[in-house]
Design a protein around this motif. Structure first.
Motif, PDB file in Angstrom:
ATOM      1  N   THR A 137      -0.655 -14.804   4.419  1.00  0.00           N
ATOM      2  CA  THR A 137      -1.329 -13.689   3.750  1.00  0.00           C
ATOM      3  C   THR A 137      -2.518 -13.213   4.580  1.00  0.00           C
ATOM      4  OG1 THR A 137      -2.672 -15.222   2.445  1.00  0.00           O
ATOM      5  CG2 THR A 137      -0.628 -14.399   1.432  1.00  0.00           C
ATOM      6  N   SER A 138      -2.941 -14.064   5.520  1.00  0.00           N
ATOM      7  CA  SER A 138      -4.011 -13.696   6.442  1.00  0.00           C
ATOM      8  C   SER A 138      -3.949 -14.620   7.655  1.00  0.00           C
ATOM      9  CB  SER A 138      -5.381 -13.800   5.770  1.00  0.00           C
ATOM     10  OG  SER A 138      -5.685 -15.146   5.487  1.00  0.00           O
TER      11      SER A 138
ATOM     12  N   THR B 215       2.166  -1.514  10.908  1.00  0.00           N
ATOM     13  CA  THR B 215       3.501  -2.041  10.623  1.00  0.00           C
ATOM     14  C   THR B 215       4.040  -2.702  11.886  1.00  0.00           C
ATOM     15  OG1 THR B 215       3.916  -0.274   9.044  1.00  0.00           O
ATOM     16  CG2 THR B 215       5.846  -1.419   9.902  1.00  0.00           C
TER      17      THR B 215
ATOM     18  N   ASN C  93      -2.890  -5.661   8.438  1.00  0.00           N
ATOM     19  CA  ASN C  93      -3.854  -4.659   7.972  1.00  0.00           C
ATOM     20  C   ASN C  93      -3.084  -3.378   7.659  1.00  0.00           C
ATOM     21  OD1 ASN C  93      -5.773  -6.647   8.407  1.00  0.00           O
ATOM     22  ND2 ASN C  93      -6.877  -5.553   9.980  1.00  0.00           N
TER      23      ASN C  93
ATOM     24  N   VAL D   1       0.810  -8.700   4.997  1.00  0.00           N
ATOM     25  CA  VAL D   1       1.555  -8.388   3.784  1.00  0.00           C
ATOM     26  C   VAL D   1       3.018  -8.202   4.163  1.00  0.00           C
ATOM     27  CG1 VAL D   1       1.880  -6.744   1.890  1.00  0.00           C
ATOM     28  CG2 VAL D   1      -0.427  -7.260   2.706  1.00  0.00           C
ATOM     29  N   THR D   2       3.878  -8.891   3.448  1.00  0.00           N
ATOM     30  CA  THR D   2       5.315  -8.751   3.646  1.00  0.00           C
ATOM     31  C   THR D   2       5.895  -8.158   2.369  1.00  0.00           C
ATOM     32  OG1 THR D   2       5.310 -10.717   5.037  1.00  0.00           O
ATOM     33  CG2 THR D   2       7.436  -9.973   4.235  1.00  0.00           C
ATOM     34  N   ALA D   3       6.486  -6.983   2.505  1.00  0.00           N
ATOM     35  CA  ALA D   3       7.077  -6.334   1.330  1.00  0.00           C
ATOM     36  C   ALA D   3       8.165  -5.365   1.763  1.00  0.00           C
ATOM     37  CB  ALA D   3       6.005  -5.589   0.539  1.00  0.00           C
TER      38      ALA D   3
ATOM     39  N   THR E 179      -5.241  -9.161   7.537  1.00  0.00           N
ATOM     40  CA  THR E 179      -4.427  -9.337   6.339  1.00  0.00           C
ATOM     41  C   THR E 179      -2.963  -9.185   6.708  1.00  0.00           C
ATOM     42  OG1 THR E 179      -6.195  -8.408   4.998  1.00  0.00           O
ATOM     43  CG2 THR E 179      -4.013  -8.451   4.007  1.00  0.00           C
TER      44      THR E 179
END
Length: 178
Positions: A124-125, A149, A146, A137-139, A135
């Motif tokens: 997550t970081s 991409t 940050n 983020v995987t989505a 930061t």
């Protein structure tokens, strides 16, 4: 009689086939090893899409560091990523008097260790070499660092890994200075 025919078929047809397969496999393995011998800087320098990044690494005197033993994980912005910065930002950062600021920006793109995509997906970081966190983020099938991409992951090098990103990462302190 059958076993003699089988032996003859084996000797005449299968051994050459097996030998050709082994030669092909070793040739492929040699090629794979060859591509991983280049370090992070040489790998980036071999791709036109990283020419701005390489120029910045040179201007910040970080070439020897990124050619070092490592391992390092570099989130490498493309030339297109640099072009998204406000007009004049790259030129300003490349000036000798802004070397410390440029170094801060570049080291914010580097994490100690070799963090492969599989590992990134569980984070997550991460703390950068610059000293502050990014930061992760995987989505929806993509990974964001940050606001950037990851557009290509796991470019292996002799001293770490490169993940190609579409946006230049800027530490909060640098954002204020710009």
């Amino acid at each position: 009689m059958f076993s003699q025919n089988l032996r003859k078929v084996f000797m005449v047809k299968l051994i050459p086939l097996v030998m050709m397969s082994l030669i092909s496999i070793s040739a492929f393995a040699g090629h794979h090893m060859e591509s991983e011998k280049a370090d992070i800087v040489d790998t980036a320098a071999s791709k036109e899409m990283f020419s701005t990044l390489v120029a910045a690494v040179e201007a910040a005197d970080l070439v020897d560091t990124l050619k070092g033993k490592g391992p390092f994980t570099v989130f490498a912005p493309t030339n297109k990523a640099f072009s998204k910065l406000p007009e004049g930002t790259v030129e300003m950062l490349l000036k000798p008097e802004n070397k410390a600021l440029l170094s801060q920006v570049l080291t914010y793109h580097v994490v100690s260790g070799s963090v492969m995509a599989e590992d990134v997906m569980s984070l997550t970081s991460a703390t950068t070499v610059e000293g502050t966190d990014i930061t992760v983020v995987t989505a929806m099938g993509k990974v964001m660092i940050n606001d950037a991409t990851v557009i290509k992951a796991d470019v292996k090098t002799s001293n770490g890994v490169i993940h190609v990103i579409d946006t230049v990462l800027l530490p909060a302190e640098v954002k204020k200075a710009l």
